[in-house]
Motif scaffolding. Structure first.
Motif, PDB file in Angstrom:
ATOM      1  N   GLY A 117      42.273  56.976  20.828  1.00 28.34           N
ATOM      2  CA  GLY A 117      41.613  55.756  21.253  1.00 28.34           C
ATOM      3  C   GLY A 117      40.113  55.828  21.085  1.00 28.34           C
ATOM      4  O   GLY A 117      39.578  56.774  20.523  1.00 28.34           O
ATOM      5  N   LYS A 121      39.577  54.228  26.112  1.00 27.06           N
ATOM      6  CA  LYS A 121      40.914  53.659  26.287  1.00 27.06           C
ATOM      7  C   LYS A 121      41.797  54.056  25.108  1.00 27.06           C
ATOM      8  O   LYS A 121      41.356  54.023  23.958  1.00 27.06           O
ATOM      9  N   GLN A 123      44.996  53.696  22.455  1.00 28.17           N
ATOM     10  CA  GLN A 123      45.592  52.573  21.729  1.00 28.17           C
ATOM     11  C   GLN A 123      46.831  52.073  22.479  1.00 28.17           C
ATOM     12  O   GLN A 123      47.137  50.885  22.446  1.00 28.17           O
ATOM     13  N   TYR A 125      47.172  51.960  25.727  1.00 27.53           N
ATOM     14  CA  TYR A 125      46.646  51.091  26.779  1.00 27.53           C
ATOM     15  C   TYR A 125      46.294  49.715  26.202  1.00 27.53           C
ATOM     16  O   TYR A 125      46.652  48.682  26.773  1.00 27.53           O
ATOM     17  N   ARG A 126      45.626  49.700  25.060  1.00 32.05           N
ATOM     18  CA  ARG A 126      45.241  48.432  24.434  1.00 32.05           C
ATOM     19  C   ARG A 126      46.479  47.605  24.077  1.00 32.05           C
ATOM     20  O   ARG A 126      46.483  46.385  24.221  1.00 32.05           O
ATOM     21  N   TYR A 127      47.510  48.254  23.590  1.00 28.85           N
ATOM     22  CA  TYR A 127      48.749  47.559  23.211  1.00 28.85           C
ATOM     23  C   TYR A 127      49.340  46.817  24.406  1.00 28.85           C
ATOM     24  O   TYR A 127      49.774  45.679  24.287  1.00 28.85           O
ATOM     25  N   GLN A 129      47.795  45.799  27.065  1.00 35.84           N
ATOM     26  CA  GLN A 129      46.887  44.803  27.631  1.00 35.84           C
ATOM     27  C   GLN A 129      46.939  43.589  26.769  1.00 35.84           C
ATOM     28  O   GLN A 129      46.625  42.605  26.726  1.00 35.84           O
TER      29      GLN A 129
END
Length: 129
Positions: A117, A121, A123, A125-127, A129
């Motif tokens: 990431g 953060k 990746q 976590y981003r997915y 969100q």
């Protein structure tokens, strides 16, 4: 979010640096579908007197070379996309550097989303969100 680490034979040159940057940014966006605004590229130059292939210095071969790796989130690109990326990157470096040694390498590294990431953060976590 990809990061590219590039090593290229030769002396530091802003024109060459910009040409490689433009090539890699274009290919990474156009073929791999990565966002330009979060693509990072670090380029290091290596003296041909310090780069060996097959037990001989590049200077003895009379050739140029490069190596780069790119880290992308696993399962975000197909085998065909990665193969096309490698082919077009090699061809682009041939145009920029000329007289390339065939033993110039490109490594598209698939990394797990939970272990990769930027900005603190992952990746994964981003997915979510």
């Amino acid at each position: 979010m990809p990061i590219l680490n590039v090593k290229v034979s030769g002396q530091k040159n802003i024109v060459t640096t910009k040409a490689m940057h433009e090539l890699l940014l274009d290919l990474t966006h156009r073929i791999l579908g990565k966002k330009k605004e979060v693509t990072a590229i670090a380029i290091d130059y290596v003296d041909p007197e310090c780069w060996m292939v097959g037990g001989k210095l590049l200077s003895e071969h009379g050739k140029n070379s490069f190596y780069f790796d790119i880290k992308v989130t696993d399962e975000t690109n197909t085998k065909d996309e990665k193969a096309r990326y490698i082919k077009e990157a090699f061809d682009g470096f041939e145009r920029i550097l000329g007289n390339l040694h065939e033993e110039s390498y490109i490594y598209v590294q698939d990394v797990r989303a939970a272990t990769y990431g930027y900005g603190g953060k992952t990746q994964e976590y981003r997915y979510h969100q």
